[in-house]
Write an enzyme that holds these catalytic residues in place. Structure first.
Site, mmCIF file in Angstrom:
data_model
loop_
_atom_site.group_PDB
_atom_site.id
_atom_site.type_symbol
_atom_site.label_atom_id
_atom_site.label_comp_id
_atom_site.label_asym_id
_atom_site.label_seq_id
_atom_site.Cartn_x
_atom_site.Cartn_y
_atom_site.Cartn_z
ATOM 1 N N ARG A 178 8.932 2.242 4.080
ATOM 2 C CA ARG A 178 10.490 2.388 3.922
ATOM 3 C C ARG A 178 10.813 3.215 2.677
ATOM 4 O O ARG A 178 11.842 3.886 2.661
ATOM 5 C CB ARG A 178 11.028 0.910 3.586
ATOM 6 C CG ARG A 178 10.183 0.361 2.302
ATOM 7 C CD ARG A 178 11.025 -0.832 1.788
ATOM 8 N NE ARG A 178 10.110 -1.429 0.589
ATOM 9 C CZ ARG A 178 10.448 -1.027 -0.859
ATOM 10 N NH1 ARG A 178 11.603 -0.008 -0.819
ATOM 11 N NH2 ARG A 178 9.827 -1.392 -1.724
ATOM 12 N N SER A 179 10.042 3.252 1.947
ATOM 13 C CA SER A 179 9.851 4.044 0.559
ATOM 14 C C SER A 179 8.686 5.060 0.062
ATOM 15 O O SER A 179 7.644 4.376 0.240
ATOM 16 C CB SER A 179 10.148 3.121 -0.524
ATOM 17 O OG SER A 179 10.294 4.063 -1.903
ATOM 18 N N ASP B 69 7.078 7.733 -2.239
ATOM 19 C CA ASP B 69 6.959 8.566 -3.389
ATOM 20 C C ASP B 69 5.746 9.599 -2.844
ATOM 21 O O ASP B 69 4.719 9.323 -2.916
ATOM 22 C CB ASP B 69 6.400 7.623 -4.459
ATOM 23 C CG ASP B 69 5.958 8.566 -5.606
ATOM 24 O OD1 ASP B 69 5.921 9.809 -5.691
ATOM 25 O OD2 ASP B 69 5.497 7.913 -6.584
ATOM 26 N N HIS C 214 11.067 10.726 -0.660
ATOM 27 C CA HIS C 214 11.526 11.356 -2.085
ATOM 28 C C HIS C 214 10.251 11.794 -3.037
ATOM 29 O O HIS C 214 9.320 11.737 -2.791
ATOM 30 C CB HIS C 214 12.243 10.231 -2.656
ATOM 31 C CG HIS C 214 11.592 9.239 -2.967
ATOM 32 N ND1 HIS C 214 11.671 8.134 -2.233
ATOM 33 C CD2 HIS C 214 10.740 8.553 -4.079
ATOM 34 C CE1 HIS C 214 10.978 6.810 -2.707
ATOM 35 N NE2 HIS C 214 10.401 7.202 -3.653
ATOM 36 N N ILE C 215 11.029 12.891 -3.803
ATOM 37 C CA ILE C 215 10.103 13.535 -5.001
ATOM 38 C C ILE C 215 10.957 12.925 -6.012
ATOM 39 O O ILE C 215 12.277 13.117 -6.317
ATOM 40 C CB ILE C 215 10.168 15.187 -4.707
ATOM 41 C CG1 ILE C 215 9.427 15.428 -3.480
ATOM 42 C CG2 ILE C 215 9.476 15.533 -6.095
ATOM 43 C CD1 ILE C 215 9.712 16.813 -3.212
ATOM 44 N N CYS D 182 6.088 -1.253 0.276
ATOM 45 C CA CYS D 182 6.436 0.057 0.647
ATOM 46 C C CYS D 182 6.328 0.561 2.048
ATOM 47 O O CYS D 182 6.958 0.816 3.049
ATOM 48 C CB CYS D 182 6.228 1.188 -0.340
ATOM 49 S SG CYS D 182 6.838 1.002 -2.037
ATOM 50 N N HIS E 13 -8.014 10.539 -5.802
ATOM 51 C CA HIS E 13 -9.023 9.411 -6.312
ATOM 52 C C HIS E 13 -9.325 8.497 -4.912
ATOM 53 O O HIS E 13 -8.767 7.614 -4.996
ATOM 54 C CB HIS E 13 -8.492 8.714 -7.379
ATOM 55 C CG HIS E 13 -9.488 7.908 -8.433
ATOM 56 N ND1 HIS E 13 -9.566 6.457 -8.535
ATOM 57 C CD2 HIS E 13 -10.709 8.411 -8.676
ATOM 58 C CE1 HIS E 13 -10.625 6.186 -9.327
ATOM 59 N NE2 HIS E 13 -11.141 7.387 -9.556
ATOM 60 N N ARG F 16 2.348 -5.050 21.523
ATOM 61 C CA ARG F 16 2.570 -6.124 20.403
ATOM 62 C C ARG F 16 1.420 -6.181 19.136
ATOM 63 O O ARG F 16 1.553 -6.962 18.566
ATOM 64 C CB ARG F 16 2.717 -7.527 20.710
ATOM 65 C CG ARG F 16 4.048 -7.520 21.849
ATOM 66 C CD ARG F 16 3.872 -9.268 22.196
ATOM 67 N NE ARG F 16 4.942 -9.084 23.380
ATOM 68 C CZ ARG F 16 5.198 -10.358 24.028
ATOM 69 N NH1 ARG F 16 4.616 -11.337 23.693
ATOM 70 N NH2 ARG F 16 5.990 -10.312 25.184
ATOM 71 N N TYR G 128 0.769 -7.513 0.016
ATOM 72 C CA TYR G 128 0.266 -7.061 0.967
ATOM 73 C C TYR G 128 -0.855 -8.029 1.787
ATOM 74 O O TYR G 128 -0.756 -8.472 2.913
ATOM 75 C CB TYR G 128 -0.307 -5.803 0.969
ATOM 76 C CG TYR G 128 0.584 -4.513 0.711
ATOM 77 C CD1 TYR G 128 1.573 -3.853 1.718
ATOM 78 C CD2 TYR G 128 0.855 -4.157 -0.592
ATOM 79 C CE1 TYR G 128 2.361 -3.042 1.557
ATOM 80 C CE2 TYR G 128 1.633 -3.132 -1.000
ATOM 81 C CZ TYR G 128 2.478 -2.644 0.118
ATOM 82 O OH TYR G 128 3.402 -1.610 -0.187
ATOM 83 N N TRP H 92 -2.177 -0.769 -9.861
ATOM 84 C CA TRP H 92 -1.309 -1.696 -9.613
ATOM 85 C C TRP H 92 -1.196 -2.328 -11.083
ATOM 86 O O TRP H 92 -0.276 -3.264 -11.283
ATOM 87 C CB TRP H 92 -1.803 -2.837 -8.883
ATOM 88 C CG TRP H 92 -1.509 -2.703 -7.403
ATOM 89 C CD1 TRP H 92 -2.266 -1.983 -6.254
ATOM 90 C CD2 TRP H 92 -0.483 -2.955 -6.743
ATOM 91 N NE1 TRP H 92 -1.942 -2.001 -4.976
ATOM 92 C CE2 TRP H 92 -0.364 -2.612 -5.174
ATOM 93 C CE3 TRP H 92 0.781 -3.538 -6.854
ATOM 94 C CZ2 TRP H 92 0.518 -2.645 -4.320
ATOM 95 C CZ3 TRP H 92 1.751 -3.889 -5.917
ATOM 96 C CH2 TRP H 92 1.570 -3.407 -4.567
ATOM 97 N N GLU I 44 -8.491 -0.717 -2.822
ATOM 98 C CA GLU I 44 -7.343 -1.312 -2.731
ATOM 99 C C GLU I 44 -7.315 -1.541 -1.247
ATOM 100 O O GLU I 44 -6.916 -2.831 -1.230
ATOM 101 C CB GLU I 44 -6.238 -0.379 -3.043
ATOM 102 C CG GLU I 44 -4.747 -0.894 -2.868
ATOM 103 C CD GLU I 44 -3.594 -0.082 -2.665
ATOM 104 O OE1 GLU I 44 -2.287 -0.354 -3.048
ATOM 105 O OE2 GLU I 44 -3.968 1.003 -1.879
ATOM 106 N N ARG J 50 16.220 2.926 -8.243
ATOM 107 C CA ARG J 50 15.934 1.549 -9.062
ATOM 108 C C ARG J 50 15.163 1.967 -10.425
ATOM 109 O O ARG J 50 15.260 0.999 -11.332
ATOM 110 C CB ARG J 50 14.866 0.575 -8.338
ATOM 111 C CG ARG J 50 14.339 -0.745 -8.906
ATOM 112 C CD ARG J 50 13.471 -1.317 -7.901
ATOM 113 N NE ARG J 50 12.623 -0.390 -7.475
ATOM 114 C CZ ARG J 50 11.198 -0.191 -8.212
ATOM 115 N NH1 ARG J 50 11.234 -0.472 -9.459
ATOM 116 N NH2 ARG J 50 10.324 0.617 -7.721
#
Length: 294
Positions: free
Chosen positions: A196-197, A199, A237-238, A176, A52, A157, A124, A81, A59, A22
């Site tokens: 899901r994703s 980095d 992924h990288i 993510c 850090h 649950r 979130y 962010w 966060e 994306r």
């Protein structure tokens, strides 16, 4: 010792394929991977580069508070962010060429501006603490799951879900790290995250530390010992502009994990403050910088 993380990087380099994404940056991508961290072995903060921790703690406290506006983060010097709301501002009619620095200064000093342009949408914090269902009903998922851990620890649950499909278009960035699941055995609390994703150079070290810390916080308020943090990745992924940094990390040895101390007086998840956390014996290799893809 965080060898698990170096193994992940090597797995992607060995098995990944080039994939467009994306952001337009391009990635080396794999699908489906899992790491396990025994939280009794120390706090899983990366040692092959300095991470850090201040940003991670702030966060997490921001998400736990239910907030979705970056003002709290900006006021505490946390930049992770900033890119997303700035990009939204740049596309607005109010944009007059302001730099990122000027944008952040206005978030700090102009309450009305912060309310309008510091907002990330129902990300979130909103989903963890105010997940909306039909007819305007909502669930405070985090509070509910903590109550379930206390009263029905054998439940299957014990889940908090940040993926709320009708609201995805309203989010500056869809979640993510989208779902986590607690598990109690022998009075030890474990947590599995589905991301899901991922980095893996910039994001994943933050995610590991953040969910390890969340598990510690929930364990303390539920009077449980620490079990495992299990990190399950979807698209791992990288980014191609991080390959040099990744290869540098792979040449570095893993060092002993630090210890995270928390204020033992805190018994309510809503009462934690930044000053309640203290990291001891963190001795990482030097920082390695990398550009975030937006």
């Amino acid at each position: 010792m965080m060898k698990q993380y170096k193994d992940l990087l090597q797995h992607i380099l060995d098995n990944g394929d080039k994939k467009e994404d994306r952001t337009g940056t391009g990635t080396i991508s794999t699908f489906g991977y899992q790491m396990r961290f025994n939280l009794q072995d120390g706090f899983p903060l990366l040692t092959t580069k300095k991470v850090h921790l201040k940003s991670i703690i702030h966060e997490l406290l921001w998400i736990v508070s239910g907030s979705t506006n970056i003002k709290y983060l900006v006021d505490n010097g946390v930049r992770i962010w900033n890119e997303w709301p700035y990009q939204i501002f740049v596309k607005s009619d109010d944009y007059n060429g302001e730099s990122m620095k000027e944008f952040i200064e206005r978030i700090k000093t102009d309450v009305g501006f912060a309310a309008k342009y510091g907002e990330l949408g129902p990300v979130y914090g909103r989903q963890w603490r105010h997940f909306e269902g039909p007819d305007g009903k909502y669930v405070d998922q985090l509070a509910e799951v903590i109550e379930q851990i206390k009263t029905n620890p054998s439940s299957r649950r014990l889940i908090v879900n940040a993926w709320n499909p009708p609201l995805i278009p309203e989010m500056a960035l869809p979640p993510c790290h989208m779902m986590f699941h607690f598990y109690v055995r022998n009075k030890k609390l474990s947590c599995q995250l589905y991301q899901r994703s991922a980095d893996t150079f910039l994001g994943v070290p933050f995610n590991i530390a953040s969910y390890a810390l969340l598990t510690m916080m929930v364990a303390q308020v539920c009077d449980l010992e620490l079990g495992e943090f299990i990190h399950t990745l979807g698209d791992a992924h990288i980014y191609v502009d991080h390959l040099e940094q990744v290869n540098l990390q792979l040449t570095r040895d893993c060092r002993m994990l630090p210890t995270m101390k928390m204020n033992p007086e805190i018994k309510d998840i809503n009462d934690f403050k930044f000053s309640d956390f203290e990291l001891e014996n963190y001795n990482p290799h030097p920082l390695i910088k990398g550009k975030v893809s937006v």
